[in-house]
Design an enzyme around this catalytic site. Structure first.
Site, PDB file in Angstrom:
ATOM      1  N   LYS A 172      10.225 -47.189  38.558  1.00  0.00           N
ATOM      2  CA  LYS A 172       8.993 -47.886  38.184  1.00  0.00           C
ATOM      3  C   LYS A 172       8.301 -48.449  39.431  1.00  0.00           C
ATOM      4  O   LYS A 172       7.124 -48.246  39.639  1.00  0.00           O
ATOM      5  CB  LYS A 172       9.326 -49.001  37.188  1.00  0.00           C
ATOM      6  CG  LYS A 172       8.142 -49.830  36.782  1.00  0.00           C
ATOM      7  CD  LYS A 172       8.495 -50.884  35.749  1.00  0.00           C
ATOM      8  CE  LYS A 172       7.309 -51.827  35.557  1.00  0.00           C
ATOM      9  NZ  LYS A 172       7.579 -52.870  34.571  1.00  0.00           N
ATOM     10  N   GLU A 183      20.179 -57.613  30.061  1.00  0.00           N
ATOM     11  CA  GLU A 183      19.111 -57.870  31.034  1.00  0.00           C
ATOM     12  C   GLU A 183      17.935 -58.555  30.338  1.00  0.00           C
ATOM     13  O   GLU A 183      17.212 -59.339  30.944  1.00  0.00           O
ATOM     14  CB  GLU A 183      18.659 -56.565  31.719  1.00  0.00           C
ATOM     15  CG  GLU A 183      17.947 -56.813  33.048  1.00  0.00           C
ATOM     16  CD  GLU A 183      17.606 -55.540  33.817  1.00  0.00           C
ATOM     17  OE1 GLU A 183      16.747 -54.771  33.355  1.00  0.00           O
ATOM     18  OE2 GLU A 183      18.185 -55.309  34.895  1.00  0.00           O
TER      19      GLU A 183
HETATM   20  O1  F6P Z   1      17.317 -54.344  39.395  1.00  0.00           O
HETATM   21  C1  F6P Z   1      17.011 -54.274  38.042  1.00  0.00           C
HETATM   22  C2  F6P Z   1      15.923 -53.292  37.782  1.00  0.00           C
HETATM   23  O2  F6P Z   1      14.714 -53.804  38.197  1.00  0.00           O
HETATM   24  C3  F6P Z   1      15.880 -52.897  36.322  1.00  0.00           C
HETATM   25  O3  F6P Z   1      15.181 -53.802  35.555  1.00  0.00           O
HETATM   26  C4  F6P Z   1      15.272 -51.542  36.403  1.00  0.00           C
HETATM   27  O4  F6P Z   1      15.476 -50.807  35.228  1.00  0.00           O
HETATM   28  C5  F6P Z   1      15.980 -50.973  37.604  1.00  0.00           C
HETATM   29  O5  F6P Z   1      16.142 -52.069  38.466  1.00  0.00           O
HETATM   30  C6  F6P Z   1      15.271 -49.861  38.305  1.00  0.00           C
HETATM   31  O6  F6P Z   1      14.020 -50.244  38.762  1.00  0.00           O
HETATM   32  P1  F6P Z   1      12.963 -49.163  39.241  1.00  0.00           P
HETATM   33  O7  F6P Z   1      12.668 -48.271  38.078  1.00  0.00           O
HETATM   34  O8  F6P Z   1      11.764 -49.934  39.686  1.00  0.00           O
HETATM   35  O9  F6P Z   1      13.579 -48.373  40.375  1.00  0.00           O
END
Ligand code: F6P
Length: 512
Positions: A197, A340
């Site tokens: 994300k 979470e």
């Molecule tokens: O560190 C926790 C977190 O932010 C989760 O909430 C999320 O699913 C995961 O890391 C991965 O984040 P990203 O999709 O931004 O790499």
């Protein structure tokens, strides 16, 4: 109003005191209708709640608690797109990802149109990859919500997965994981999906860079064909040299993102129509959550049961037992979803809470768990409510296996409840141990979608009653910051200012 200041909370406390003598066997004997009254049908999911430590008075008081804490208004605010994730100033609209095209008017019409534009592009790409015989291996690189959802779903829907393609999931920064996957691959036959994300997560960025290096070292040149980024941060993906991208929006939380571009591995695996069915199953559950009266609303009933167990009966964990081996990543998926989301110690205004929130979730598929930790569930000193997830119809022809599997699930729920009073000492089972039994008619993209949306809304329900923000995750940040510092020290060898234990460990593990 904060839940512990409501009348319903006080009434539930009083009710819980009188509940010490509650016994499931007596409850069934006293009420011939118990199995019916405490069952609930919802889209694709039937739930038998009757073997839980509740009675009609408990249910009524829990409904009052939902009313007095404004659950319905909070739910409706989410479905209106209000910024209920206040600490990040964001709307919470993963449900919009499964909303049919053109079905909303007003302010949400435009975001819904964007959702479908992106979905159409992603599904076209998925079908293109499916038709491309040269691509035999799809490697998803992502962690947390960018790994657990797609991994769990591809595994769960293995009977619908296109033959001739293999799906790999690399999440850990532990190089053993990436190295093991790359070992069996050829650059020209591999599609890497970099799922993040934020596109800043250190594990995913490290794995993505190593995958790119490997791809080029193997003679790969066409990055735009062999790498795609699934992210809200297209600019960061471009910086890494990845131009094929599928976006989503900041109002999709990581652990709620399998319905977005993060679901691309699922769409490649089961096809555009399969993915649409997955979304449709979840949407059916969204509608149930939005429109069914609270007392006949399965996610609401489950979420309130979780509150009752956590805050009034003192049960601090919940075990998940999927009686279907394709659902074996579901416990891990639910751990992130619940812990979470609801592992919070302050309310929405940042004030410390005097009551417990998220339970600990854990579990393994049945019957395996029966031969491992079920001993503790039957005869341990703690009461752990167990949630069975069973599927009526198998997709294989080994009918006798499936009958044995389902018989075991029912027998375990029965054994937990009935116990064995006539045996003494080590052979004595107290019984009266609670369980919930969720049953799907069959495991399909639609029923899986409904099951997962059910769990999302159940977590929403308990989080809403507890008055916490279920949609942020500040608790993961400190470790990220400290890991950066320790990593720098690992390279330099400088342990100055570190606590004595960390300094000693650092010296011990430095590779030099
Ligand atoms: O560190 C926790 C977190 O932010 C989760 O909430 C999320 O699913 C995961 O890391 C991965 O984040 P990203 O999709 O931004 O790499």
């Amino acid at each position: 109003m904060r839940c512990d200041q409501t009348f319903a909370w006080k009434n539930l406390q009083a009710h819980a005191q009188g509940f010490a003598g509650f016994d499931l066997r007596t409850a069934f004997a006293a009420d011939a209708q118990r199995a019916q009254t405490l069952s609930q049908s919802a889209p694709h999911v039937f739930a038998d709640l009757s073997k839980n430590h509740t009675d009609s008075a408990t249910e009524a008081l829990l409904m009052a608690l939902a009313q007095q804490t404004g659950l319905a208004a909070h739910r409706d605010a989410m479905f209106r797109g209000e910024h209920i994730n206040a600490t990040e100033d964001r709307a919470v609209m993963h449900w919009l990802l499964r909303q049919p095209a053109g079905s909303l008017q007003g302010a949400l019409a435009a975001p819904l149109a964007q959702v479908h534009e992106t979905l159409d592009a992603m599904l076209r790409f998925a079908d293109q990859v499916r038709a491309d015989a040269q691509i035999t291996d799809v490697v998803n690189i992502g962690i947390g919500g960018s790994d657990l959802g797609p991994q769990m779903a591809v595994l769960a829907l293995q009977d619908f997965v296109i033959p001739g393609k293999r799906f790999h999931f690399v999440s850990n920064v532990d190089g053993h994981e990436l190295a093991a996957v790359l070992q069996g691959l050829k650059a020209e036959n591999t599609l890497f999906l970099i799922a993040s994300k934020t596109f800043t997560t250190i594990e995913t960025m490290t794995n993505a860079r190593s995958a790119l290096t490997w791809f080029k070292a193997q003679g790969g040149t066409d990055v735009s064909r062999h790498f795609a980024a699934l992210t809200t941060n297209v600019a960061a993906a471009a910086e890494m040299g990845i131009s094929t991208t599928f976006g989503f929006w900041d109002w999709v939380g990581g652990r709620y993102s399998v319905w977005s571009a993060i679901g691309l591995p699922v769409a490649i695996a089961i096809g555009a129509q399969g993915f649409k069915n997955f979304l449709a199953g979840a949407h059916a559950m969204d509608q149930h959550f939005q429109t069914a009266p609270l007392e006949a609303n399965l996610p609401v009933r489950l979420g309130l049961l979780d509150v009752w167990y956590r805050n009034f009966l003192g049960y601090t964990s919940r075990s998940i037992a999927p009686y279907h081996s394709a659902l074996r990543r579901v416990p891990a998926y639910l751990q992130q979803l619940e812990m979470e989301s609801n592992g919070k110690r302050v309310d929405r205004n940042g004030q410390a809470l005097p009551y417990g929130t998220s339970p600990v979730l854990w579990g393994e598929p049945g019957t395996n768990g029966q031969h491992a930790y079920f001993q503790m569930l039957h005869q341990g000193t703690d009461v752990v409510p167990l949630e069975f997830i069973a599927v009526k119809k198998p997709t294989h022809s080994l009918k006798d296996h499936h009958e044995l599997l389902l018989a075991n699930a029912i027998a375990q729920a029965q054994a937990l409840m009935l116990g064995q009073a006539d045996a003494g000492g080590h052979r004595h089972f107290t019984g009266n141990r609670p369980s919930t039994f969720l049953l799907l008619e069959e495991l399909t993209p639609a029923s899986l979608g409904a099951l997962i949306a059910l769990q999302e809304h159940r977590v929403f329900t308990s989080g809403s009653v507890w008055g916490i923000n279920s949609f942020d995750q500040w608790g993961v940040e400190l470790g990220k910051v400290l890991a950066k510092d320790i990593h720098a020290r690992m390279l330099s060898g400088n342990a100055k200012g570190l606590d004595a234990s960390s300094a000693a460990l650092l010296q011990r593990v430095r590779l030099g």
